[in-house]
Design an enzyme around this catalytic site. Structure first.
Site, mmCIF file in Angstrom:
data_model
loop_
_atom_site.group_PDB
_atom_site.id
_atom_site.type_symbol
_atom_site.label_atom_id
_atom_site.label_comp_id
_atom_site.label_asym_id
_atom_site.label_seq_id
_atom_site.Cartn_x
_atom_site.Cartn_y
_atom_site.Cartn_z
ATOM 1 N N ASP A 136 -18.091 3.057 12.188
ATOM 2 C CA ASP A 136 -16.725 2.974 11.666
ATOM 3 C C ASP A 136 -16.453 4.089 10.657
ATOM 4 O O ASP A 136 -15.655 3.931 9.734
ATOM 5 C CB ASP A 136 -16.466 1.586 11.029
ATOM 6 C CG ASP A 136 -14.998 1.333 10.724
ATOM 7 O OD1 ASP A 136 -14.143 2.094 11.204
ATOM 8 O OD2 ASP A 136 -14.713 0.379 9.977
ATOM 9 N N GLU A 146 0.808 -1.225 0.000
ATOM 10 C CA GLU A 146 0.000 0.000 0.000
ATOM 11 C C GLU A 146 0.836 1.267 0.000
ATOM 12 O O GLU A 146 0.311 2.363 0.162
ATOM 13 C CB GLU A 146 -0.921 0.016 1.238
ATOM 14 C CG GLU A 146 -1.968 -1.089 1.238
ATOM 15 C CD GLU A 146 -3.002 -0.957 2.355
ATOM 16 O OE1 GLU A 146 -2.852 -0.071 3.222
ATOM 17 O OE2 GLU A 146 -3.966 -1.750 2.342
HETATM 18 CA CA CA Z 1 -11.939 1.386 11.497
#
Ligand code: CA
Length: 706
Positions: free
Chosen positions: A315, A79
């Site tokens: 979230d 990443e």
């Molecule tokens: Ca998270």
């Protein structure tokens, strides 16, 4: 005699030329004056990810070919955004490994493995990834998965200092890239899903001494507040909050810096646990969860904050990439900060004051109708209350995740790699904080039952897209869609181009920045999830990117089509290198022993598996492909199950012991569930859904429209 001497002298001259000059505040502030370099994570402190190089442009991008390919030898998610300083590329690999490469040839100059204990991978929610380094004052800084900040000599890779940034009894991780300014190195951490308390720290770049630390959420009542801002924050929390969960708010990715305002911008993550009724019953906004903070870089003092999702419940991190730009708004130039956080709204803020200038849906959103321009608060619809199975839009992956976006001052557009996914939240009615495991407050076994069987029929077409967004007209200008849940970060260039990688098809592509027309595409050996960069060596422009599937999509909810491996690849016009051949992953075959366990044991294993194993091995034991699909485990694996799960014989390969959390009976129950899943025949509903999916059926994108 002369020729070898000349060759030796040439090699020495070449090595001297490759000695990168130290990066300091003057070079970082003037990064546009050296467009051939990529000196910091987002190229500039303002993180626009826009390269002023224009040698590769819309007329000749079709001539791009690989210039070199470096095989990393790692197979987990890649990443990282590379840095390039004076012809040397510095890039990180899984397990926080750092390599320095000759940016013109890909030749390895040095490699540093900080020796993260592989068992620590258990505490990484979303793979053992790392997103990059900071280069500063002759050193290279990396945050390691096990919570250290390490300074390396830029020329040799030798360790200069190594400091612990965490309480080692807590499941913190670091995956984000440090940034540097004012003689300091800034680093946050991750771990909110497991239950930790978030903060960002500033370390002396020279010595590694801690200079300041800003906690994003208050500690338990009765304990001294570490800094005055926490007195304000504590008023927004119920006294009955789940203090033992740490409350979350981790600073796991995005930072930006404005040297004129001397402000460091900090993106703050989600709550722990997710449901606010559990976390802070009767509580308020729960500052500073899901907020953008503007801190005085030298002291860590809070200047302003803006909370994108008050009383965060899903979230919805605000850790997504932040871009600083100067835009003409309301008849004058405003110094703005732009962010497309997970919650689905694209924000433009005045970065001197934190004033909200605009907030608009950049994907389909059903949890809020709009953001009130006066109060700056989202107006919730009530659809996100966890009451019964409802598909939340966006889901916890967000409308946009960590994959960096880019801003082109040439077109005035922001290029956002978006997710168009929905997700059913199920509250765990018996939730209690359990050390060293996911503590999000969700009942994952119920979630699995909800999605298993019809998950494929519920797939939306075009789950990932590249969206060109106009922050002035506040609307989408163009969009291209992709078929897989994995995709990459974005680069914009002065050549009128936007570069973006994909997962399912495994490509790196270049689009015309004005209208999204596909101008060039390379088939990569496996998925591209990282963000590309552009740089120049000896006057020649390159585009480089990491290749390698992974991250939470690769672990949990996507299918990796090709055999996975890791590479760094650089492209230039007329390059002569070749990318490795891609190979389809071989289908697994079931050799599991016959199922002999009682239905009660299997049911217990179902529940335990989704509390402890799902995050790496997949929902319903269907792996994304990054880690072993246990349905196809060998007889030897099933025979040595206790040795693996309890004794930890594969800990150094990343499969740690769970002896601190699971009993031998628990491990046997999980084994029984895995075996039952391996032998399970799909239901008629599942087979119908598979047939529909294999024949191209999915829910049309317009179902996700507002
Ligand atoms: Ca998270």
């Amino acid at each position: 005699m002369l020729a070898p001497l000349c060759a030796a002298a040439d090699a020495r001259a070449e090595a001297a030329k490759l000695a990168p000059r130290p990066v300091d505040d003057a070079r970082l502030a003037g990064a546009d004056a050296e467009p051939g370099n990529w000196l910091t994570h987002g190229r500039t402190w303002g993180e626009q990810r826009y390269s002023p190089l224009a040698q590769i442009d819309v007329t000749n991008v079709s001539e791009l070919r690989p210039a070199w390919v470096y095989a990393t030898g790692e197979t987990r998610g890649h990443e990282a955004t590379p840095l390039v300083v004076d012809g040397v590329m510095f890039v990180t690999l899984p397990w926080s490994i750092v390599v320095a490469l000759d940016a013109a040839t890909g030749r390895e100059l040095w490699r540093h493995d900080p020796e993260v204990p592989r068992a620590w991978g258990r505490f990484a929610c979303c793979d053992v990834v790392n997103r990059g380094v900071a280069a500063y004052q002759g050193k290279i800084y990396v945050g390691t998965l096990d919570g250290r900040l390490v300074a390396l000599d830029a020329k040799s890779g030798a360790r200069v200092w190594d400091v612990d940034t965490i309480d080692r009894s807590k499941p913190y991780t670091i995956t984000g890239a440090p940034r540097a300014a004012r003689g300091l190195v800034f680093i946050g951490n991750a771990g909110a899903e497991f239950g930790v308390r978030g903060y960002i720290s500033a370390y002396d770049a020279e010595t590694g001494a801690l200079r300041w630390r800003f906690y994003t959420v208050p500690g338990p009542p009765g304990q001294p507040r570490e800094h005055p801002e926490l007195v304000l924050a504590a008023k927004t929390w119920s006294p009955r909050s789940t203090w033992e969960s740490g409350l979350g708010g981790t600073v796991w990715d995005s930072l930006a810096f404005d040297p004129e305002l001397d402000l460091l911008y900090v993106g703050v993550g989600n709550a722990s646990p997710y449901p606010r009724e559990i976390r802070s019953p009767g509580g308020g906004d729960n500052l500073f969860l899901s907020s953008i903070l503007a801190l005085r870089a030298t002291t860590g003092e809070l200047v302003w904050h803006y909370q994108t999702t008050p009383a965060e419940n899903w979230d919805f991190t605000a850790t997504q990439h932040m871009i600083l730009a100067d835009l003409p708004i309301g008849g004058r130039t405003r110094r703005v900060l732009m962010q497309a956080p997970k919650n689905g709204f694209f924000y433009v803020l005045d970065r001197a004051t934190g004033e909200l200038l605009s907030a608009d849906k950049y994907v389909a959103v059903n949890w809020a109708s709009h953001v009130d321009a006066k109060t700056g608060r989202p107006v919730e619809t009530g659809l996100g209350e966890w009451k019964r199975t409802r598909f939340m839009r966006p889901g916890p992956a967000g409308g946009h995740n960590w994959h960096p976006m880019a801003f082109s001052p040439q077109t005035g557009l922001v290029y956002i790699p978006i997710y168009a996914l929905a997700y059913p939240f199920h509250r765990d009615k018996a939730f209690r904080q359990t050390p060293r495991r996911f503590n999000t407050g969700e009942d994952f076994a119920r979630m699995q039952r909800a999605v298993d069987g019809y998950e494929r029929s519920l797939r939306f077409c075009e789950p990932t897209r590249l969206t060109a967004w106009d922050p002035l007209t506040r609307e989408r200008v163009w969009q291209v869609s992709h078929s897989s849940e994995m995709h990459g970060g974005v680069l914009a260039t002065a050549g009128g181009l936007v570069f973006h990688g994909t997962g399912g098809d495994a490509t790196l592509a270049a689009y015309r920045a004005t209208d999204g027309e596909l101008l060039w595409e390379a088939q990569t050996p496996t998925a591209v999830i990282a963000a590309p960069i552009s740089y120049a060596v000896r006057g020649e422009q390159y585009v480089a990117v990491e290749i390698g599937a992974g991250g939470s999509a690769g672990l949990n909810f996507s299918l990796i089509r090709y055999e996975n491996a890791g590479y760094v690849a650089a492209f230039k016009r007329g390059g002569k290198a070749r990318l490795p051949e891609r190979r389809l992953r071989a289908p697994g075959s079931v050799v599991a022993p016959a199922s002999t366990a009682s239905p009660e044991t299997v049911a217990r294993g179902h529940s335990l598996y989704h509390q402890w194993c799902m995050f790496c091995h997949g929902i319903g034991v269907k792996s994304g492909g990054l880690l072993p699909d246990l349905r196809f485990a060998s007889r030897a694996t099933f025979a040595s199950w206790q040795d693996i799960v309890i004794s930890g014989v594969r800990a150094e390969r990343g499969m740690p012991s769970f002896a601190d959390s699971l009993s031998r009976e628990d491990a046997d129950a999980i084994r029984a569930y895995v075996i039952s899943q391996a032998h399970r025949r799909p239901t008629l509903l599942e087979r119908s859904a598979s047939w529909l999916y294999d024949n191209g059926a999915c829910l049309p994108a317009r179902w996700l429209a507002d």
